[in-house]
Motif scaffolding. Structure first.
Motif, PDB file in Angstrom:
ATOM      1  N   GLY A 172       0.771  -1.287   0.175  1.00 13.23           N
ATOM      2  CA  GLY A 172       0.176  -0.056   0.021  1.00 13.23           C
ATOM      3  C   GLY A 172       0.907   1.473   0.093  1.00 13.23           C
ATOM      4  N   SER A 173       0.074   2.263   0.296  1.00 19.51           N
ATOM      5  CA  SER A 173       0.610   3.696   0.193  1.00 19.51           C
ATOM      6  C   SER A 173       1.736   4.154   1.633  1.00 19.51           C
ATOM      7  N   TRP A 174       2.577   4.637   1.568  1.00 16.84           N
ATOM      8  CA  TRP A 174       3.475   4.960   2.666  1.00 16.84           C
ATOM      9  C   TRP A 174       2.604   6.028   3.600  1.00 16.84           C
ATOM     10  N   ILE A 175       1.600   6.807   3.170  1.00 18.57           N
ATOM     11  CA  ILE A 175       0.793   7.845   3.731  1.00 18.57           C
ATOM     12  C   ILE A 175      -0.333   7.176   4.526  1.00 18.57           C
ATOM     13  N   HIS A 176      -0.749   5.922   3.886  1.00 20.90           N
ATOM     14  CA  HIS A 176      -2.130   5.322   4.438  1.00 20.90           C
ATOM     15  C   HIS A 176      -1.812   4.774   6.028  1.00 20.90           C
ATOM     16  N   SER A 177      -2.971   4.578   6.736  1.00 19.95           N
ATOM     17  CA  SER A 177      -2.624   4.051   8.169  1.00 19.95           C
ATOM     18  C   SER A 177      -4.211   3.546   8.491  1.00 19.95           C
ATOM     19  N   VAL A 178      -4.017   2.668   9.701  1.00 15.77           N
ATOM     20  CA  VAL A 178      -5.338   2.111  10.137  1.00 15.77           C
ATOM     21  C   VAL A 178      -5.209   2.473  11.680  1.00 15.77           C
ATOM     22  N   SER A 179      -6.315   2.644  12.107  1.00 18.21           N
ATOM     23  CA  SER A 179      -6.456   3.012  13.648  1.00 18.21           C
ATOM     24  C   SER A 179      -5.983   1.906  14.516  1.00 18.21           C
ATOM     25  N   MET A 180      -5.265   2.242  15.747  1.00 16.61           N
ATOM     26  CA  MET A 180      -5.075   1.406  16.840  1.00 16.61           C
ATOM     27  C   MET A 180      -6.170   0.536  17.198  1.00 16.61           C
ATOM     28  N   TYR A 181      -7.275   1.181  17.078  1.00 13.77           N
ATOM     29  CA  TYR A 181      -8.294   0.557  17.881  1.00 13.77           C
ATOM     30  C   TYR A 181      -9.205  -0.200  16.737  1.00 13.77           C
ATOM     31  N   ALA A 182     -10.055  -0.859  17.333  1.00 16.61           N
ATOM     32  CA  ALA A 182     -10.949  -1.669  16.230  1.00 16.61           C
ATOM     33  C   ALA A 182     -12.544  -1.705  16.745  1.00 16.61           C
ATOM     34  N   GLY A 183     -13.470  -1.700  15.671  1.00 18.85           N
ATOM     35  CA  GLY A 183     -14.752  -1.723  16.318  1.00 18.85           C
ATOM     36  C   GLY A 183     -15.211  -0.959  17.200  1.00 18.85           C
ATOM     37  N   THR A 184     -16.108  -1.629  18.312  1.00 17.03           N
ATOM     38  CA  THR A 184     -16.441  -0.474  19.361  1.00 17.03           C
ATOM     39  C   THR A 184     -15.883   0.221  19.900  1.00 17.03           C
ATOM     40  N   ASN A 185     -14.338  -0.403  20.320  1.00 16.33           N
ATOM     41  CA  ASN A 185     -13.311   0.414  20.768  1.00 16.33           C
ATOM     42  C   ASN A 185     -13.166   1.788  20.127  1.00 16.33           C
ATOM     43  N   ASP A 186     -12.984   1.578  18.805  1.00 16.45           N
ATOM     44  CA  ASP A 186     -12.646   2.873  18.109  1.00 16.45           C
ATOM     45  C   ASP A 186     -13.648   3.762  18.108  1.00 16.45           C
ATOM     46  N   ALA A 187     -15.086   3.430  18.067  1.00 13.07           N
ATOM     47  CA  ALA A 187     -16.091   4.157  18.244  1.00 13.07           C
ATOM     48  C   ALA A 187     -16.168   5.022  19.438  1.00 13.07           C
ATOM     49  N   LEU A 188     -15.850   4.173  20.734  1.00  5.28           N
ATOM     50  CA  LEU A 188     -15.670   5.154  21.851  1.00  5.28           C
ATOM     51  C   LEU A 188     -14.600   5.924  21.941  1.00  5.28           C
ATOM     52  N   VAL A 189     -13.205   5.551  21.642  1.00  3.97           N
ATOM     53  CA  VAL A 189     -12.351   6.741  21.653  1.00  3.97           C
ATOM     54  C   VAL A 189     -12.724   7.662  20.644  1.00  3.97           C
ATOM     55  N   GLN A 190     -13.042   7.446  19.335  1.00  2.00           N
ATOM     56  CA  GLN A 190     -13.450   8.726  18.464  1.00  2.00           C
ATOM     57  C   GLN A 190     -14.405   9.672  18.991  1.00  2.00           C
ATOM     58  N   TRP A 191     -15.615   8.991  19.648  1.00  3.81           N
ATOM     59  CA  TRP A 191     -16.500   9.895  20.053  1.00  3.81           C
ATOM     60  C   TRP A 191     -16.160  10.614  21.556  1.00  3.81           C
ATOM     61  N   TRP A 192     -15.333   9.944  22.147  1.00  3.36           N
ATOM     62  CA  TRP A 192     -14.746  10.586  23.384  1.00  3.36           C
ATOM     63  C   TRP A 192     -13.843  11.748  22.701  1.00  3.36           C
ATOM     64  N   TYR A 193     -13.305  11.693  21.713  1.00  3.93           N
ATOM     65  CA  TYR A 193     -12.464  12.702  21.270  1.00  3.93           C
ATOM     66  C   TYR A 193     -13.312  13.608  20.514  1.00  3.93           C
ATOM     67  N   GLY A 194     -14.095  13.120  19.574  1.00 10.69           N
ATOM     68  CA  GLY A 194     -14.824  14.101  18.753  1.00 10.69           C
ATOM     69  C   GLY A 194     -15.875  14.946  19.506  1.00 10.69           C
ATOM     70  N   HIS A 195     -16.370  14.511  20.520  1.00 13.75           N
ATOM     71  CA  HIS A 195     -17.422  15.397  21.168  1.00 13.75           C
ATOM     72  C   HIS A 195     -16.536  16.500  22.008  1.00 13.75           C
ATOM     73  N   ASN A 196     -15.288  16.029  22.595  1.00 14.04           N
ATOM     74  CA  ASN A 196     -14.737  16.940  23.605  1.00 14.04           C
ATOM     75  C   ASN A 196     -13.693  17.747  22.744  1.00 14.04           C
ATOM     76  N   ALA A 197     -13.127  17.342  21.695  1.00  9.16           N
ATOM     77  CA  ALA A 197     -12.333  18.198  20.870  1.00  9.16           C
ATOM     78  C   ALA A 197     -13.167  19.567  20.507  1.00  9.16           C
ATOM     79  N   VAL A 198     -14.356  19.192  19.890  1.00 10.54           N
ATOM     80  CA  VAL A 198     -15.236  20.383  19.682  1.00 10.54           C
ATOM     81  C   VAL A 198     -15.560  21.399  20.942  1.00 10.54           C
ATOM     82  N   GLY A 199     -15.581  20.793  22.017  1.00  9.92           N
ATOM     83  CA  GLY A 199     -16.051  21.487  23.122  1.00  9.92           C
ATOM     84  C   GLY A 199     -14.706  22.298  23.489  1.00  9.92           C
ATOM     85  N   PHE A 200     -13.524  21.735  23.478  1.00 10.48           N
ATOM     86  CA  PHE A 200     -12.591  22.394  23.969  1.00 10.48           C
ATOM     87  C   PHE A 200     -11.619  23.271  23.186  1.00 10.48           C
ATOM     88  N   VAL A 201     -12.008  23.089  21.727  1.00 10.57           N
ATOM     89  CA  VAL A 201     -11.416  24.052  20.708  1.00 10.57           C
ATOM     90  C   VAL A 201     -12.527  25.448  20.575  1.00 10.57           C
TER      91      VAL A 201
END
Length: 213
Positions: A114-143
């Motif tokens: 594949g491409s050198w710039i491509h990556s995959v998340s270190m988390y998978a499935g439900t864990n990825d969703a949990l971390v993503q929206w812990w981040y997504g919600h709070n990043a908006v709040g704190f920015v």
């Protein structure tokens, strides 16, 4: 600079840091526009940038922190007003959120494909969703929420000619916002595979969030 009664111009080092921050920020945004139009994306909301750009973001966010704490270190105003608390909280929270959510594995360097710039998340499935929206919600709040409240604490008393009514209430609002906001991200995952208690807690905390906000 206003509430600390000190200027960046008084420190050649901090002025250099600020200029470097400015340049790196615009380089990052330019590269973000180009890569996203090319379809190069992690496909994670608010975290679309691939790993090389994530590193750039981390670099200029650290520079932003140096500016904040550097100015605090050379300030003339000894009191750290509530506005500064909010900016410090915004810096620390976004740093933590961004680092954890953007943990990713460059696929080419691991698999050789594949491409050198491509990556995959270190988390998978439900864990990825949990971390993503812990981040997504709070990043908006704190920015957005936190720095705007910080500016309101400065501009509203200045423009109205009135002092802040209650310093105790401002402290309560600060700690209330920080504690409650971090628990409310579960409302992005209603009727999903995350545990029911987490969905319920996210919903309840979202209602409670009305008070400190």
């Amino acid at each position: 600079q206003r509430v600390l009664k000190v200027s960046l111009k008084e420190s050649p080092f901090l002025m250099g840091v600020a200029k470097l921050h400015f340049v790196l920020y615009f380089i990052t945004i330019l590269l973000a526009v180009v890569t996203l139009f090319m379809g190069i994306t992690t496909s994670k909301e608010y975290a679309e940038l691939e790993w090389p750009l994530d590193i750039l973001v981390v670099v200029w966010w650290v520079l932003y922190g140096i500016s904040i704490f550097g100015l605090i270190g050379i300030r003339r105003e000894r009191t750290l007003y509530i506005s500064i608390w909010y900016f410090i909280a915004g810096f620390i929270a976004v740093a933590m959120l961004y680092l954890f959510n953007n943990m990713e594995i460059p696929t080419y360097f691991v698999s050789g494909y594949g491409s050198w710039i491509h990556s995959v998340s270190m988390y998978a499935g439900t864990n990825d969703a949990l971390v993503q929206w812990w981040y997504g919600h709070n990043a908006v709040g704190f920015v957005f929420t936190v720095p705007i409240i910080a500016m309101i604490y400065y501009f509203l008393p200045k423009e109205s000619g009135q002092n802040v009514y209650s310093y105790k209430l401002s402290i309560l609002a600060f700690w209330g916002l920080l504690f409650v906001y971090l628990w409310a991200g579960g409302h992005h995952l209603i009727y999903s595979t995350v545990p029911d208690w987490m969905q319920t807690m996210g919903s309840v905390m979202s209602v409670v969030l009305i008070l400190p906000s």
